[in-house]
Design a protein around this motif. Structure first.
Motif, PDB file in Angstrom:
ATOM      1  N   GLN A   6      94.830  -0.805  71.914  1.00 51.95           N
ATOM      2  CA  GLN A   6      94.447  -1.845  72.857  1.00 51.95           C
ATOM      3  C   GLN A   6      95.533  -1.491  73.479  1.00 51.95           C
ATOM      4  O   GLN A   6      95.372  -1.244  75.343  1.00 51.95           O
ATOM      5  CB  GLN A   6      94.190  -3.400  72.022  1.00 51.95           C
ATOM      6  N   ARG A   7      96.562  -1.702  73.822  1.00 54.93           N
ATOM      7  CA  ARG A   7      97.305  -1.984  74.515  1.00 54.93           C
ATOM      8  C   ARG A   7      97.972  -1.118  75.530  1.00 54.93           C
ATOM      9  O   ARG A   7      98.287  -0.306  76.903  1.00 54.93           O
ATOM     10  CB  ARG A   7      99.028  -2.942  74.025  1.00 54.93           C
ATOM     11  N   ALA A  10      94.835  -0.058  77.789  1.00 51.19           N
ATOM     12  CA  ALA A  10      94.775  -0.873  78.940  1.00 51.19           C
ATOM     13  C   ALA A  10      96.154  -0.059  79.929  1.00 51.19           C
ATOM     14  O   ALA A  10      95.503   0.054  81.327  1.00 51.19           O
ATOM     15  CB  ALA A  10      95.587  -2.947  78.656  1.00 51.19           C
ATOM     16  N   LYS A  11      96.750   0.498  79.444  1.00 56.94           N
ATOM     17  CA  LYS A  11      97.969   0.999  80.634  1.00 56.94           C
ATOM     18  C   LYS A  11      97.428   2.285  80.602  1.00 56.94           C
ATOM     19  O   LYS A  11      97.861   2.261  82.089  1.00 56.94           O
ATOM     20  CB  LYS A  11      99.300   1.209  79.205  1.00 56.94           C
ATOM     21  N   ARG A  14      95.058   1.163  83.372  1.00 59.66           N
ATOM     22  CA  ARG A  14      94.640   1.372  84.553  1.00 59.66           C
ATOM     23  C   ARG A  14      95.653   2.079  85.182  1.00 59.66           C
ATOM     24  O   ARG A  14      95.858   2.507  86.543  1.00 59.66           O
ATOM     25  CB  ARG A  14      96.858   0.606  84.475  1.00 59.66           C
ATOM     26  N   GLU A 213      90.405  -5.609  76.425  1.00 56.36           N
ATOM     27  CA  GLU A 213      89.748  -4.267  77.520  1.00 56.36           C
ATOM     28  C   GLU A 213      88.985  -4.906  78.285  1.00 56.36           C
ATOM     29  O   GLU A 213      88.946  -3.558  79.011  1.00 56.36           O
ATOM     30  CB  GLU A 213      89.109  -3.628  76.036  1.00 56.36           C
ATOM     31  N   GLN A 215      88.173  -5.450  81.394  1.00 57.53           N
ATOM     32  CA  GLN A 215      88.746  -5.558  83.497  1.00 57.53           C
ATOM     33  C   GLN A 215      89.008  -6.610  84.192  1.00 57.53           C
ATOM     34  O   GLN A 215      87.429  -6.710  84.332  1.00 57.53           O
ATOM     35  CB  GLN A 215      89.259  -4.118  83.469  1.00 57.53           C
TER      36      GLN A 215
END
Length: 286
Positions: A6-7, A10-11, A14, A213, A215
């Protein structure tokens, strides 16, 4: 999904959002890697592993698909569109465009989209007329959303809608003013199904902050053409084709910079599909 993946995702999301909002700017590998907080060599591999294509290919594809949409829907010269796509000359842009779409930009611009035979079918089978389109100033909406990549159909999108609605209910985000909204960044007649980007979400107030997740983005206020569609969500594509192929070229308007979005007017879980109501909103250039 485990916390580590998930990390990572997410990056990379972005970075994808950075690309989406700054397509006209410098998007070098070093700049994108810094945004993800990775070294360039690691970023290159991670981006490809998660997205399925390199960052350079991703940027080129989005610019080229935007150029194709500009050729189709906007009254601009091929040279102006080439410069917006990051090409220094008409010739370089033409070579790249032919590699992607198999025809020159000028030929693509002169093609009917869809062809006349399909357009005639749309006019006879889709029960819309210009009177069904409302011109409205839509308010700004702050959206908590989940990004979905894949074909624009109910089967692919519904699980994400389920997750965002469950999250909203569990976190007391649902009010009488909450709207369920989907933002659709790509044209299914241009972008391959497995690469189509959708943001599915619910409206939230200024206090909500992104998490995991989920945003946040803002749909800007502005003039929109709005078409109300009744029926299953999988029949929306024909409504879009009528909207962009029949109504828009004859309307005297051009689409704005923000993508089309949908507002789901009633609760699909409580009604049969033939009663589902969707407002298709197409932002217009002022």
């Amino acid at each position: 999904m485990n916390a580590t993946r998930q990390r990572y995702e997410a990056k990379i999301l972005r970075v994808q959002l950075l690309i989406q909002h700054h397509l006209d700017e410098d998007l070098s590998l070093e700049h994108l890697a810094a945004a993800a907080d990775y070294s360039p060599c690691h970023f290159h591999r991670i981006f490809r592993g998660i997205v399925g294509e390199s960052a350079d290919d991703y940027v080129r594809r989005l610019r080229m698909e935007r150029a194709a949409q500009s050729l189709r829907y906007r009254r601009r010269s091929v040279l102006d569109i080439a410069l917006d796509a990051g090409y220094g000359s008409h010739e370089a842009f033409t070579r790249a465009f032919v590699r992607t779409f198999g025809v020159t930009p000028s030929d693509y611009q002169s093609l009917e989209h869809p062809p006349a035979s399909i357009k005639e079918t749309l006019m006879s089978t889709v029960n819309y007329t210009a009177a069904h389109v409302r011109l409205e100033t839509q308010p700004s909406r702050r959206l908590a959303y989940i990004r979905v990549v894949g074909k624009y159909d109910f089967e692919n999108l519904n699980p994400a809608f389920g997750r965002i609605l469950q999250f909203a209910a569990e976190n007391n985000l649902m009010t009488d003013c909450t709207a369920c909204v989907g933002v659709y960044h790509d044209d299914p007649d241009v972008t391959a199904p497995e690469k189509q980007r959708a943001d599915v979400g619910v409206t939230v107030d200024d206090q909500f902050q992104p998490t995991g997740e989920i945003q946040v983005q803002t749909i800007p206020s502005g003039k929109c053409a709005v078409l109300r569609h009744q029926g299953h969500y999988d029949t929306l594509h024909e409504a879009y084709r009528w909207f962009f192929s029949v109504w828009l070229p004859d309307s005297g308007h051009e689409p704005g910079d923000f993508p089309a979005y949908e507002i789901y007017v009633n609760d699909a879980s409580q009604l049969p599909p033939d009663q589902w109501l969707t407002d298709i909103c197409v932002p217009l250039a002022e």
